[in-house]
Motif scaffolding. Structure first.
Motif, PDB file in Angstrom:
ATOM      1  N   LEU A  20       2.374   8.857  10.917  1.00 58.85           N
ATOM      2  CA  LEU A  20       1.432   8.174  10.286  1.00 58.85           C
ATOM      3  C   LEU A  20       1.549   7.670   8.985  1.00 58.85           C
ATOM      4  O   LEU A  20       0.968   6.369   8.727  1.00 58.85           O
ATOM      5  CB  LEU A  20       0.220   9.300  10.270  1.00 58.85           C
ATOM      6  N   ALA A  23       1.799   3.857   8.883  1.00 57.29           N
ATOM      7  CA  ALA A  23       0.644   2.954   8.862  1.00 57.29           C
ATOM      8  C   ALA A  23       0.014   3.150   7.413  1.00 57.29           C
ATOM      9  O   ALA A  23      -0.785   2.296   7.083  1.00 57.29           O
ATOM     10  CB  ALA A  23      -0.365   3.354  10.105  1.00 57.29           C
ATOM     11  N   VAL A  26      -0.794   0.162   4.356  1.00 59.18           N
ATOM     12  CA  VAL A  26      -1.508  -0.587   3.979  1.00 59.18           C
ATOM     13  C   VAL A  26      -2.997  -0.088   3.762  1.00 59.18           C
ATOM     14  O   VAL A  26      -3.783  -0.630   3.118  1.00 59.18           O
ATOM     15  CB  VAL A  26      -1.650  -1.363   5.237  1.00 59.18           C
ATOM     16  N   GLN A  27      -3.192   0.986   4.641  1.00 55.64           N
ATOM     17  CA  GLN A  27      -4.588   1.561   4.339  1.00 55.64           C
ATOM     18  C   GLN A  27      -4.760   2.028   3.131  1.00 55.64           C
ATOM     19  O   GLN A  27      -5.897   2.121   2.548  1.00 55.64           O
ATOM     20  CB  GLN A  27      -4.622   2.998   5.446  1.00 55.64           C
ATOM     21  N   GLU A  30      -6.821   0.039   0.835  1.00 58.59           N
ATOM     22  CA  GLU A  30      -8.334   0.074   1.008  1.00 58.59           C
ATOM     23  C   GLU A  30      -9.160   1.089   0.271  1.00 58.59           C
ATOM     24  O   GLU A  30     -10.137   1.171   0.077  1.00 58.59           O
ATOM     25  CB  GLU A  30      -8.558   0.504   2.526  1.00 58.59           C
ATOM     26  N   ASP A  39     -13.422  -7.128   2.713  1.00 56.46           N
ATOM     27  CA  ASP A  39     -11.982  -7.615   3.452  1.00 56.46           C
ATOM     28  C   ASP A  39     -10.794  -6.776   2.731  1.00 56.46           C
ATOM     29  O   ASP A  39      -9.681  -6.751   3.231  1.00 56.46           O
ATOM     30  CB  ASP A  39     -11.571  -8.792   3.020  1.00 56.46           C
ATOM     31  N   LEU A  41      -9.650  -6.474  -0.352  1.00 57.25           N
ATOM     32  CA  LEU A  41      -8.946  -7.170  -1.294  1.00 57.25           C
ATOM     33  C   LEU A  41      -9.510  -6.472  -3.092  1.00 57.25           C
ATOM     34  O   LEU A  41     -10.643  -6.676  -2.824  1.00 57.25           O
ATOM     35  CB  LEU A  41      -9.040  -8.454  -1.443  1.00 57.25           C
ATOM     36  N   LEU A  42      -8.602  -5.887  -3.633  1.00 60.34           N
ATOM     37  CA  LEU A  42      -9.258  -5.714  -4.749  1.00 60.34           C
ATOM     38  C   LEU A  42      -9.679  -6.727  -5.847  1.00 60.34           C
ATOM     39  O   LEU A  42      -9.162  -7.892  -5.750  1.00 60.34           O
ATOM     40  CB  LEU A  42      -8.104  -4.826  -5.703  1.00 60.34           C
ATOM     41  N   ILE A 139      -0.310  -8.421   0.811  1.00 58.62           N
ATOM     42  CA  ILE A 139      -0.470  -9.047   2.346  1.00 58.62           C
ATOM     43  C   ILE A 139      -0.553 -10.467   2.425  1.00 58.62           C
ATOM     44  O   ILE A 139      -0.827 -10.773   3.495  1.00 58.62           O
ATOM     45  CB  ILE A 139      -1.980  -8.387   2.665  1.00 58.62           C
ATOM     46  N   GLY A 140       0.049 -10.907   1.337  1.00 60.52           N
ATOM     47  CA  GLY A 140       0.105 -12.472   1.333  1.00 60.52           C
ATOM     48  C   GLY A 140      -1.257 -13.272   0.926  1.00 60.52           C
ATOM     49  O   GLY A 140      -1.592 -14.489   1.403  1.00 60.52           O
ATOM     50  N   VAL A 141      -1.642 -12.931  -0.312  1.00 58.00           N
ATOM     51  CA  VAL A 141      -2.865 -13.248  -0.998  1.00 58.00           C
ATOM     52  C   VAL A 141      -2.530 -13.508  -2.576  1.00 58.00           C
ATOM     53  O   VAL A 141      -1.915 -12.596  -3.031  1.00 58.00           O
ATOM     54  CB  VAL A 141      -4.086 -12.742  -0.676  1.00 58.00           C
TER      55      VAL A 141
END
Lengths: 157, 179
Positions: A20, A23, A26-27, A30, A39, A41-42, A139-141
């Motif tokens: 686990l 994964a 990324v989580q 959040e 969404d 994003l902080l 994440i590409g932002v």
């Protein structure tokens, strides 16, 4: 309950956690902070939390706490004296950071999650400092360049 | 390998695959919001003047599939996806696609990117107009890239935060271009 069963279940639980964990990075983004947008994003001040800026006789110390999954560009950190105006500051002492290469920007240095410390050597006191910085989420932002103006009261070291 | 070890290995493989798929699914769906055509809400009107001095409002693009892509020169993911948008404008323009490129940036770097990437759709740079439109379309933090797909009848079909691959751009437009 026999020991063989316990050993088997412990083994499975450890492996389940390991699997686990693939994964989780990324989580985790959040879960960081409680003011995340829908969404995930902080807000920029949570992603790059600028700490109280300290001024002593010989230097100014600026620190950021960078959230997991985010990074700041070290070569986009800028410091300028607003008061006294026109005072040229010496280059900030920064960590080496991580080198990355981008097709558009070439080589850059970044700092990922954790504490980032920048020290600006002083030859005379600065009362108001302008700080500019810019960073992105993995994440590409990317966030717009940020500008903060800090009033400083020199502290005795 | 005895039967118990084999069973354990299979179990671990299943859990691992499920976790990996979960992570992949999440990464593919991050920051995007699609709605069914029936639930799509009308897009807010906007007014932005492009670099050629032409004013664009939502109503001007009725009948077009409108993709508004907010970008900036300081945003690497923006610059990575923009060539795919140039391709898309070439490929789907005749079928009714219109891309708009509001930039959260200063004029000189914007002009350089337009030239470097051969941008073939209107670009906007007036900060107040761009920022107002960005917020009206649901992005209050200014994080980029941010794209909003608007239907031919002026409804928000998708909002996408983060860069898109060529495949994702194609899939998105194939889904809506004939609708």
């Amino acid at each position: 309950m026999d020991t063989e069963f316990l050993r088997l279940m412990t083994h499975r639980a450890a492996l389940l956690l390991l699997a686990l964990s693939a994964a989780l990075p990324v989580q985790a983004k959040e879960l960081w902070g409680n003011a995340s947008r829908a969404d995930g994003l902080l807000a920029v001040d949570q992603a790059f939390a600028l700490q109280p800026v300290l001024s002593t006789a010989g230097k100014i110390t600026a620190q950021w706490i960078i959230a997991p999954g985010y990074y700041l560009y070290l070569d986009r950190l800028q410091f300028a004296s607003l008061e006294p105006a026109g005072l040229t500051l010496k280059p900030a002492r920064l960590p080496k950071g991580e080198r990355i290469h981008d097709e558009h920007f070439g080589d850059s240095s970044i700092q990922r999650q954790g504490l980032l410390t920048a020290e600006i050597p002083l030859t005379q006191a600065v009362q108001r400092l302008q700080i500019r910085y810019q960073g992105c989420a993995e994440i590409g932002v990317c966030y717009p360049p940020q500008t903060r103006v800090i009033s400083l009261t020199p502290k005795t070291p | 390998m005895n039967l118990k070890t084999l069973r354990n290995s299979a179990w671990i493989a299943v859990v691992g695959l499920a976790a990996a798929y979960g992570g992949y699914w999440y990464s593919q769906h991050r920051g995007s919001a699609a709605v069914s055509a029936a639930d799509a809400q009308p897009a807010p009107d906007f007014s932005m003047v492009d670099l050629n001095g032409k004013t664009h409002q939502l109503g001007d693009h009725r009948g077009k599939l409108l993709l508004i892509n907010f970008w900036a020169s300081w945003c690497a993911p923006c610059l990575e996806e923009m060539p795919y948008l140039v391709e898309a404008q070439n490929t789907y323009g005749a079928q009714g696609l219109q891309i708009l490129g509001p930039a959260m940036d200063e004029l000189d770097p914007v002009k350089k990117i337009i030239s470097d990437l051969g941008i073939n759709y209107p670009v906007f740079q007036d900060y107040t107009q761009v920022d107002t439109t960005l917020k009206a379309l649901g992005n209050t933090q200014g994080a980029l890239p941010y794209s909003v797909l608007i239907s031919r009848d002026g409804k928000v079909l998708e909002t996408l935060l983060g860069g898109l691959t060529r495949e994702q751009v194609q899939a998105l437009l194939e889904k809506y271009i004939k609708a």
